[in-house]
Design an enzyme around this catalytic site. Structure first.
Site, short mmCIF file in Angstrom:
data_model
loop_
_atom_site.label_atom_id
_atom_site.label_comp_id
_atom_site.label_asym_id
_atom_site.label_seq_id
_atom_site.Cartn_x
_atom_site.Cartn_y
_atom_site.Cartn_z
N HIS A 311 0.86 -1.19 0.00
CA HIS A 311 0.00 0.00 0.00
C HIS A 311 0.89 1.23 0.00
CE1 HIS A 311 -3.20 2.78 1.14
NE2 HIS A 311 -4.01 1.85 0.69
N ASP A 369 -7.88 -5.69 0.15
CA ASP A 369 -8.35 -6.44 -1.02
C ASP A 369 -7.97 -7.91 -0.96
OD1 ASP A 369 -9.61 -4.30 -2.29
OD2 ASP A 369 -7.65 -3.51 -2.81
#
Ligand code: CMC
Length: 434
Positions: A311, A369
């Protein structure tokens, strides 16, 4: 928005032998910012920050992330507490208004949203224009932008009442549009919203009910849907939110702005990652195939990435991923899928990646996710709907951020600059002389 920025001791830089004192500001938590707005006027240079890795584009009071600590706060409240105790509609109120509602405020808000879920009858004809095999995200981009053509009484961005009506319409109608995009793609008739159902139950019913049978909402799946929406509701200045703000900075109407956010969300590095993560897990197929896959991820000549990992901001465990993992187990238990081979691959992959030097040294942890795809699949959604569900949830974040920007008098049209490395000025050459 009332600015809450505080002044800090200034910073000094030297550019082209010229010394310039730059103001420094602090927020309530998080890093201070150096105000470079006068840099170009006073020194003739721009800053260079492709991908905005060190740039705060605005002041905001909505969402805070501490990527190193793995913290996410909506209006100050930790995401894990909201996921555990709150509901999506309450979170919508919180994000949009800054405080948790009292009972009367909640009831009024819930009624406002519930009574705006229907779409203009003519709007339904719109879906017919798309090919049956259209990606539902393509349908979302087109239809949400088209809301501006149907609701003229909520496009005056300078009127706060119209802005609120547009916000409520978007939060309320997005599940109806998303469910229609799904139904259209599988050739089933549209299911109208039901006012007696809560937000998530209503959405599941619009997606999965068929005229031939009675549909009973499974409360475990409805709660899972609601928590999924909470976890995805906002994430400060991410790519799609920045897109919404940039589009809004020109004075575009809110429906057009949210449509631009949906378009940006579609990309596999952003909202499309849950679809990509599940495809990857299914492609790996069996735990025995993991070592070869990890070898490819680490190979600098192979562009394979471990989808659902890493991320831009979180350099620690994504706090949403922890809640999502819990949700995933609850849904698989309810649907009888705990033996699901994809879940086994995911758990093993996570275990290996969390101890492997490649991932550890780059601070690559599972993001939201990684587990959301397995959860949504178990709930009955095809992969093509995953990003659509993200868009339904993120609408409130986009609209809260857009509203905050509209109320911020210091906000200007977004207009980044560049370092130009193309051809310098040259004269046109006629076609027959080239
Ligand atoms: N798998 C393997 N290596 C990776 C990954 C990954 N998923 N992510 C980053 N790296 C490596 C990358 O190769 C680079 O290594 P090196 O320094 O040797 O060149 C290093 O880590 C830094 O990568 P980066 O691309 O500079 O990092 P970034 O901050 O620009 O990228 C990201 C962030 C999310 C785009 C990236 O981690 C990624 O592509 N992840 C997979 C896609 C994904 O799961 N996206 C969902 C994000 S969460 C949902 C949301 O908030 O939208």
């Amino acid at each position: 928005m009332q600015s809450k920025i505080t002044k800090k001791p200034s910073a000094t830089i030297t550019v082209n032998n010229k010394q310039l004192e730059l103001p420094v500001y602090g927020g309530s938590v998080g890093p201070d910012v150096v105000d470079i707005r006068k840099l170009y006027a006073q020194t003739g240079v721009f800053t260079f920050d492709p991908g905005f890795t060190s740039t705060a584009s605005c002041e905001s009071q909505i969402t805070y992330i501490d990527g190193d600590e793995g913290v996410l706060l909506y209006r100050g409240y930790p995401i894990d507490q909201l996921a555990e105790h709150s509901s999506f509609l309450e979170v919508c109120y919180l994000l949009a208004n800054g405080e948790l509602p009292n009972t009367a405020e909640y009831q009024r808000f819930a009624k406002d949203i519930t009574y705006h879920t229907m779409l203009h009858a003519q709007f339904d004809r719109f879906f017919e224009g798309f090919r049956r095999d259209a990606h539902p995200m393509a349908i979302m981009v087109g239809t949400v932008g088209a809301l501006a053509a149907f609701y003229h009484d909520s496009t005056d961005i300078n009127d706060p009442v119209q802005r609120t009506i547009a916000s409520h319409r978007l939060i309320a109608k997005m599940p109806t549009i998303a469910a229609r995009a799904f139904k259209y793609s599988i050739g089933q008739p549209f299911v109208s919203p039901r006012n007696e159902l809560d937000y998530a139950s209503n959405f599941l019913r619009m997606c999965f009910a068929v005229p031939a049978e009675d549909y009973k909402v499974n409360p475990v799946l409805a709660r899972a849907m609601d928590v999924f929406f909470i976890l995805h509701a906002d994430h400060e200045q991410n790519a799609s939110t920045s897109t919404v703000r940039l589009a809004g900075s020109s004075g575009a109407n809110p429906f057009a702005c949210i449509s631009s956010g949906i378009a940006c969300l579609w990309g596999p590095a952003h909202g499309g990652a849950n679809e990509a993560a599940l495809n990857m897990l299914e492609e790996i197929g069996h735990v025995d195939n993991i070592p070869e896959f990890i070898r490819r991820v680490k190979d600098p000549n192979d562009d394979v990435r471990l989808m659902g990992f890493g991320h831009r901001v979180y350099k620690n465990y994504d706090p949403r991923a922890k809640a999502m993992q819990k949700l995933c187990h609850a849904v698989l238990k309810e649907t009888g899928g705990l033996d699901n081979p994809t879940l086994k691959v995911a758990m093993e992959l996570e275990k290996i990646a969390l101890s492997d030097e490649y991932f550890v040294s780059r601070k690559l942890y599972p993001n939201i996710d990684f587990y959301s795809g397995i959860t949504l699949r178990a709930m009955g959604f095809p992969t093509s709907m995953f990003t659509v569900l993200f868009a339904v949830a993120r609408t409130v974040g986009w609209i809260a951020q857009w509203t905050e920007m509209m109320e911020d008098e210091s906000q200007k049209i977004g207009r980044p600059r560049q370092v130009y490395t193309g051809a310098p000025k040259r004269d046109y050459v006629a076609l027959d002389r080239r």
